[in-house]
Design a protein around this motif. Structure first.
Motif, mmCIF file in Angstrom:
data_model
loop_
_atom_site.group_PDB
_atom_site.id
_atom_site.type_symbol
_atom_site.label_atom_id
_atom_site.label_comp_id
_atom_site.label_asym_id
_atom_site.label_seq_id
_atom_site.Cartn_x
_atom_site.Cartn_y
_atom_site.Cartn_z
ATOM 1 N N LEU A 207 0.835 -1.209 0.000
ATOM 2 C CA LEU A 207 0.000 0.000 0.000
ATOM 3 C C LEU A 207 0.865 1.251 0.000
ATOM 4 O O LEU A 207 0.561 2.228 -0.697
ATOM 5 C CB LEU A 207 -0.917 0.001 1.230
ATOM 6 N N ASP A 210 2.506 1.554 -3.508
ATOM 7 C CA ASP A 210 1.492 1.969 -4.491
ATOM 8 C C ASP A 210 1.099 3.423 -4.299
ATOM 9 O O ASP A 210 0.874 4.158 -5.277
ATOM 10 C CB ASP A 210 0.249 1.083 -4.382
ATOM 11 N N HIS A 211 1.002 3.851 -3.050
ATOM 12 C CA HIS A 211 0.587 5.221 -2.742
ATOM 13 C C HIS A 211 1.557 6.239 -3.337
ATOM 14 O O HIS A 211 1.144 7.329 -3.749
ATOM 15 C CB HIS A 211 0.504 5.395 -1.224
ATOM 16 N N TYR A 212 2.831 5.878 -3.386
ATOM 17 C CA TYR A 212 3.842 6.809 -3.899
ATOM 18 C C TYR A 212 4.293 6.457 -5.320
ATOM 19 O O TYR A 212 5.337 6.935 -5.789
ATOM 20 C CB TYR A 212 5.056 6.840 -2.961
ATOM 21 N N LEU A 310 0.977 6.413 5.690
ATOM 22 C CA LEU A 310 -0.164 6.692 4.811
ATOM 23 C C LEU A 310 -1.084 7.750 5.409
ATOM 24 O O LEU A 310 -1.585 8.633 4.692
ATOM 25 C CB LEU A 310 -0.949 5.398 4.559
ATOM 26 N N ASP A 313 0.162 11.204 5.028
ATOM 27 C CA ASP A 313 0.069 11.706 3.654
ATOM 28 C C ASP A 313 -1.373 11.792 3.164
ATOM 29 O O ASP A 313 -1.632 11.874 1.968
ATOM 30 C CB ASP A 313 0.878 10.811 2.713
ATOM 31 N N ALA A 315 -4.152 9.595 3.872
ATOM 32 C CA ALA A 315 -5.027 8.420 3.826
ATOM 33 C C ALA A 315 -5.620 8.135 5.205
ATOM 34 O O ALA A 315 -5.086 8.563 6.227
ATOM 35 C CB ALA A 315 -4.230 7.206 3.327
#
Length: 562
Positions: A207, A210-212, A310, A313, A315
């Motif tokens: 996760l 993928d987020h970055y 997360l 940032d 989430a």
């Protein structure tokens, strides 16, 4: 965020887990029941557990919702530093295997109160037997039940009361089979626990990557170390807001040793797994548990740090809130609810396995102490082996019912499960450990000295807990022994960190016990030293090599994340 209800695939995976554990437990019960039906066989599985069953059972009994939920929450809040509980425990297990277990086995100890009776007297043993029963039921059993039900409820969507009853019922079924069934089913429980835990960690790291806009778990880990570098330090400095929980070097040379040595070496709940085995098997099992302990931060801490990165940032902003403020203990359930169907069921099974195994182990220890140290010695001294086993089974059911009734009223969720357990056991741990360690290795230690450690240690712990409200402790801050902490009413007070407080109380107990014992020895008070031979502390070459590997890994981990 996905709906928190389980998919059909998740129920299938969970059902498979349930059927495997129940079927294997029934198989072990039917296979072993003809061999022996005595009380020692029922409570200790005397001579029946292999080294891998002992090691797995130690971990299964230790890891529960307070680790999955509470330690992941601490990972979210303070980072990798909370892993010191796990990595220091691995080192502690080696100490217990080398020095503690041989003493118990050489002197044919079955329960901790029996040790106190044999080393001191019946008064000390009975006081501590009653105390341990209260502690295990009111603090440990209830917290495991409530936190486990809370976690299972948040993931499955079922009513928390229903979850509590279901978990308790499942644990009773396993526990009634005795220590053999617990020990061998714990192997399966640990398999699901580790597999499901690693699956959640894998998802969490993916996760992050993928987020970055990157791919892979290694990239996710590298991003975490750069985006939250402050969360990858094992030794916290005094200016860190979490210093009050993990006060710097005290985690290496201070109170953390008392926490772990008391838990792993003087605790019926834990030592019971090894007391029915021979020395070689017991040591091998404990060494296996130490290896598994090194893995636990990967399973329970890294997901919490991933959730923090997360969240920082943008989430999980709403999901992490409870009553308008961020609740770190929501980190693990939030991640679990993002798992795909099937994998979520596996992680759900892992969490349930951890809770059920811990409950089973705790209930068995409660039954052992009550049956062998209270019922047999006071209530029915002529009890037959059949009476003892039946009494143990009744005690298991009664203890679990009490746990279900008490748990919702203790406010565990407000305090935080991990902190709840540490706070209440920490009031007595220093005195108990002082009483055991001097009882082991100093023959002049007297019964009155042991009582002083128990009562005096508890009294001083309370005094130091409330001392900030009585006097100014700012002068201790220069030495790192106090920190300014905001109170519930908004005022700021200097408090002594929990681990430092335990260290002070332990030193006080040791000094007090020494003085009392020396005074009484001059008056001709007879001591009841244990049978100890220096040769029994010698280990096999294979154990020594394994222990050195574990110590080397711990040193390396602390060097990297200092």
């Amino acid at each position: 965020m996905k709906n928190n209800l389980l998919d059909t695939k998740d129920y299938i995976v969970f059902l498979v887990y349930f059927v495997i554990v129940a079927a294997y437990g029934l198989y072990i019960y039917n296979k072993k029941k003809s061999a022996s039906t005595g009380s020692k066989d029922y409570f200790l599985a005397e001579g029946s557990l292999t080294w891998w069953a002992i090691g797995a059972s130690l971990i299964a009994s230790n890891i529960s919702a307070e680790q999955f939920i509470g330690m992941s929450g601490s990972g979210f809040k303070m980072g990798l530093a909370i892993a010191t509980y796990e990595w220091m425990a691995a080192a502690t297990l080696i100490v217990v295997a080398v020095f503690f277990i041989p003493v118990y086995l050489k002197n044919k100890i079955s329960t901790m109160p029996q040790f106190l009776h044999q080393r001191y007297n019946g008064t000390v043993a009975m006081i501590m037997a009653v105390f341990w029963l209260l502690l295990y039921v009111v603090v440990n059993l209830t917290s495991i039940l409530y936190l486990g039900a809370l976690a299972v409820s948040s993931i499955s969507g079922f009513n928390i009361d229903f979850c509590m009853y279901a978990i308790a019922g499942f644990a009773i079924i396993i526990t009634l089979g005795g220590m053999k069934v617990i020990g061998y089913t714990d192997v399966i429980q640990v398999f699901f626990l580790i597999l499901g835990g690693l699956a959640t960690t894998y998802l969490a790291l993916n996760l992050v990557s993928d987020h970055y806009g990157t791919k892979g778990v290694l990239e996710g880990y590298n991003l975490m170390t750069s985006k939250a570098s402050e969360h990858f330090h094992m030794i916290l400095k005094p200016d860190n807001e979490n210093y009050i929980d993990l006060p710097g070097l005290s985690v290496l040379v201070g109170g953390m040793w008392i926490v772990n040595l008391n838990y792993w070496g003087c605790n019926q709940y834990i030592t019971q797994r090894a007391l029915g085995a021979d020395l070689k098997t017991a040591r091998s099992g404990i060494l296996f548990a130490a290896f598994l302990k090194l893995l636990m931060p990967i399973i329970v801490v890294l997901p919490g740090i991933a959730a923090y990165v997360l969240y920082k940032d943008g989430a999980f902003q709403a999901e992490m809130l409870q009553d308008g403020s961020v609740n770190p203990d929501r980190a693990y359930p939030v991640l679990l609810n993002l798992l795909p169907a099937g994998l979520k069921g596996l992680s759900f099974a892992a969490l349930t396995a951890a809770v059920v195994a811990s409950l089973a182990g705790k209930a068995n220890s409660i039954a052992t102490i009550f049956t062998l140290d209270i019922y047999k010695k006071v209530l029915k001294t002529d009890a037959t082996e059949k009476n003892l086993v039946l009494t143990g089974k009744i005690t298991i059911v009664v203890a679990m019912v009490l746990g279900v009734l008490i748990a919702p009223h203790l406010g565990i969720d407000k305090k935080g499960g991990f902190q709840y357990i540490q706070e209440y056991t920490g009031f007595v741990s220093p005195g108990i450990f002082a009483m055991f360690i001097l009882g082991f290795f100093w023959k002049k230690t007297t019964s009155n000295a042991a009582l002083f450690a128990t009562i005096g240690g508890f009294g001083l712990s309370l005094l130091l807990k409330f001392l900030p409200k009585l006097t100014d402790l700012s002068w201790l801050s220069g030495m790192g022994f106090s920190k300014l902490v905001k109170q519930e009413n908004g005022t700021m007070l200097y408090e002594i960190p929990f681990l430092d407080r335990m260290g002070f109380v332990f030193i006080f107990c040791i000094i007090g016990m020494y003085i009392i014992s020396m005074i009484e020895s001059k008056k001709g008070v007879n001591e009841k030293g244990l049978e100890i031979d220096v040769k029994m502390f010698k280990t096999s070459k294979s154990f020594a090599v394994g222990a050195l590997i574990i110590i080397g890994l711990i040193v390396a981990l602390y060097s990297v994340y200092w």
